[in-house]
Design a protein around this motif. Sequence first.
Motif, PDB file in Angstrom:
ATOM      1  N   SER A  56       9.564   6.468   7.844  1.00 55.39           N
ATOM      2  CA  SER A  56      10.813   5.743   8.095  1.00 55.39           C
ATOM      3  C   SER A  56      11.935   6.654   8.588  1.00 55.39           C
ATOM      4  O   SER A  56      12.857   6.187   9.243  1.00 55.39           O
ATOM      5  CB  SER A  56      11.249   4.985   6.838  1.00 55.39           C
ATOM      6  OG  SER A  56      11.713   5.884   5.855  1.00 55.39           O
ATOM      7  N   ARG A  79       5.183   6.648   3.652  1.00 56.28           N
ATOM      8  CA  ARG A  79       6.064   5.577   4.153  1.00 56.28           C
ATOM      9  C   ARG A  79       7.502   6.069   4.288  1.00 56.28           C
ATOM     10  O   ARG A  79       8.195   5.733   5.244  1.00 56.28           O
ATOM     11  CB  ARG A  79       5.997   4.357   3.227  1.00 56.28           C
ATOM     12  CG  ARG A  79       4.728   3.553   3.373  1.00 56.28           C
ATOM     13  CD  ARG A  79       4.823   2.212   2.668  1.00 56.28           C
ATOM     14  NE  ARG A  79       5.263   2.291   1.288  1.00 56.28           N
ATOM     15  CZ  ARG A  79       4.455   2.399   0.235  1.00 56.28           C
ATOM     16  NH1 ARG A  79       3.149   2.464   0.399  1.00 56.28           N
ATOM     17  NH2 ARG A  79       4.950   2.446  -0.993  1.00 56.28           N
ATOM     18  N   LEU A 118      17.801   1.532   3.972  1.00 59.04           N
ATOM     19  CA  LEU A 118      17.767   2.782   4.727  1.00 59.04           C
ATOM     20  C   LEU A 118      18.478   3.902   3.961  1.00 59.04           C
ATOM     21  O   LEU A 118      17.977   5.018   3.874  1.00 59.04           O
ATOM     22  CB  LEU A 118      18.400   2.587   6.109  1.00 59.04           C
ATOM     23  CG  LEU A 118      18.409   3.805   7.018  1.00 59.04           C
ATOM     24  CD1 LEU A 118      16.993   4.310   7.274  1.00 59.04           C
ATOM     25  CD2 LEU A 118      19.093   3.481   8.327  1.00 59.04           C
ATOM     26  N   THR A 127      16.289   5.006   1.104  1.00 55.53           N
ATOM     27  CA  THR A 127      15.151   5.771   1.616  1.00 55.53           C
ATOM     28  C   THR A 127      15.590   7.187   1.975  1.00 55.53           C
ATOM     29  O   THR A 127      14.915   8.165   1.637  1.00 55.53           O
ATOM     30  CB  THR A 127      14.537   5.068   2.845  1.00 55.53           C
ATOM     31  OG1 THR A 127      14.118   3.761   2.458  1.00 55.53           O
ATOM     32  CG2 THR A 127      13.361   5.841   3.393  1.00 55.53           C
TER      33      THR A 127
END
Length: 141
Positions: free
Chosen positions: A114, A110, A17, A20
């Motif tokens: 997220s 993506r 996470l 990202t």
Amino acid sequence: MAPALSSPQRLRREDILRKTQQLFLELLDAISFVLESVLDDERIPPEYMLKLRYMLSKLSEACREGKKEIILQSFLEIYKLSRECLNLLPFDERDVVEDVLRESPERIKRIVQSILSDKVLINTLGNFAEALLQEIYEEAK
């Protein structure tokens, strides 16, 4: 109810996470750099300018209203437009952000999907759109 994650699994998930989110922020920075550079040097074609203003307005509104599908679509359009504008930059400026903007649209999709569950990042994205819109309006004066 989902089973509780073990400590190593939780740490791995948090690490993914964090990476990202970092890539997302780098992406915002790269897009901002490209678009502000072409705006400042007046290298952006008028049709790109109109499309950019529309997409930024749409993104800003979608962020305020929490419309995740529109946020995703608008951001992907802005990403594609910034990739096209990348070619308008001089080579030395292009090198600064080229790697981040060469990500595939599928990967960018993506990444954005997220972050759509994080209200802080949605607000960040809305502020990003507002700041670029402000830059456009100041350039028009």
